[in-house]
Design a protein around this motif. Sequence first.
Motif: not given
Length: 182
Positions: A68-85, A162-171
């Motif tokens: 949920s945290l990752e999904g909300e942060v990534l959505a806040a940065h403009g990504y469409l996010v779907r999570t599954v458990p 989470l900043q590291t997650l965002l940087k890796r995804i963007k790269r």
Amino acid sequence: MNSSLRQGGEGLSVPNTMNNNTAPGTSLRGIPSLFQENVAVSTFFPHQQMPNVVQSILIIEDDASLASLEGEVLAAHGYLVRTVPSGEMALITLEQLLPDLVVLDLELSGPMSGWDVLEHLRDATCIPVLITSSSATAVRKHLRSCGESKETLDHLPKPYPLQTLLKRIKRMLTTPPSEQCS
């Protein structure tokens, strides 16, 4: 697709009845539909208006609060996010939608591990995968032996900022597709 939507916070819970009527080239071939009943996934929509293309990310994470945290942060940065458990639900989701990137927890609970999901993904596609795991040794060994580049397969050891997650995804998402597939 029959859907009933339930809005809750930033996420959207969408129970789906999946079918196998997917367009050629958009599903993982040969993967049986394990669940034909309602499958709950969370979708996080971008908070800002994006130009024509919104990149999509599938998070496969069995820790609901982290997903949920990752999904909300990534959505806040403009990504469409779907999570599954779970791995099983990930394969069902991938039959319907191939995202631009997958964030994959290797240590999934249940009968299908993250390694199993990665194997199914690689049999069908070269979608970039960011592996998350607290066990770095096995991941490093796999990364050295698989022949993939960091644009298609990378590892982020848990816990991570989470900043590291965002940087890796963007790269990983800024590499043109022609350079990603070998």
